[in-house]
Scaffold this motif. Sequence first.
Motif, PDB file in Angstrom:
ATOM      1  N   UNK A  43       0.818  -1.212   0.000  1.00 43.88           N
ATOM      2  CA  UNK A  43       0.000   0.000   0.000  1.00 43.88           C
ATOM      3  C   UNK A  43       0.855   1.267   0.000  1.00 43.88           C
ATOM      4  N   UNK A  44       2.080   1.171  -0.439  1.00 38.85           N
ATOM      5  CA  UNK A  44       2.919   2.362  -0.527  1.00 38.85           C
ATOM      6  C   UNK A  44       2.891   2.879  -1.968  1.00 38.85           C
ATOM      7  N   UNK A  45       3.167   4.160  -2.116  1.00 35.68           N
ATOM      8  CA  UNK A  45       3.178   4.768  -3.443  1.00 35.68           C
ATOM      9  C   UNK A  45       4.181   5.899  -3.483  1.00 35.68           C
ATOM     10  N   UNK A  69       4.868   2.739  -8.892  1.00 37.11           N
ATOM     11  CA  UNK A  69       3.405   2.746  -8.765  1.00 37.11           C
ATOM     12  C   UNK A  69       2.706   1.792  -9.733  1.00 37.11           C
ATOM     13  N   UNK A  70       3.435   0.912 -10.398  1.00 40.39           N
ATOM     14  CA  UNK A  70       2.809  -0.007 -11.348  1.00 40.39           C
ATOM     15  C   UNK A  70       1.822  -0.947 -10.679  1.00 40.39           C
ATOM     16  N   UNK A  71       1.971  -1.176  -9.405  1.00 38.95           N
ATOM     17  CA  UNK A  71       1.053  -2.090  -8.720  1.00 38.95           C
ATOM     18  C   UNK A  71      -0.243  -1.415  -8.292  1.00 38.95           C
ATOM     19  N   UNK A  76      -7.305   3.745  -8.202  1.00 44.76           N
ATOM     20  CA  UNK A  76      -6.621   4.176  -6.980  1.00 44.76           C
ATOM     21  C   UNK A  76      -5.783   5.414  -7.254  1.00 44.76           C
ATOM     22  N   UNK A  77      -5.089   5.426  -8.381  1.00 37.58           N
ATOM     23  CA  UNK A  77      -4.279   6.594  -8.743  1.00 37.58           C
ATOM     24  C   UNK A  77      -5.151   7.840  -8.896  1.00 37.58           C
ATOM     25  N   UNK A  78      -6.287   7.695  -9.573  1.00 39.08           N
ATOM     26  CA  UNK A  78      -7.191   8.838  -9.760  1.00 39.08           C
ATOM     27  C   UNK A  78      -7.689   9.354  -8.414  1.00 39.08           C
TER      28      UNK A  78
END
Length: 185
Positions: A43-45, A69-71, A76-78
Amino acid sequence: MTANEDQEMELEALQSIYEGDDCFKELTPVSFQFRIGDPDDSKSFLLEVSWPDSYPETAPQITLDGFFNNRLSPDTKKYILSQLAEQVEANLGTAMMYTLFEWAKENKEMLMENHQLVTSAVTLISNSEVINTTSVSKKKEKKEQLSKSQKRKLIGRTDNKGELPRGWNWIDVIKLSKTGGKEEN
């Protein structure tokens, strides 16, 4: 103060606050990376932030495009970017990098609550190219076979005196190491 003076002051502050912190990385004087969470945590970014010329009067550019952040799923990114955009709007006109980084650290669980781990993105070109992994591990590796023209090119790699380059024959190097480079009598 001008925008550049504000940027210089904020840069100095960030460098002193995050000195020795492996989560913070200054790419250029106006571009930064900040990792939220441990590298091993799913859950890290990684936030990538860059300042436009008129920052802090205009919003910084925040992306999650790093390989780290490929995972993360696109949803989630949005969500993370929309939440950070709200924080940027609230702090517009002031130095906000420390505030954004700390807010993201404190709210990591909330930002990642709908996170679903993306294991890998595999694209299949055709069904004939799908390889059975069990058969691959059982096969022995074959040595690469050189064609006649490749062998000729290898032989043709001599210098202008007709000598092969130094180190072309590793057996000579091994012989030198055993003898210490001295001639035997």
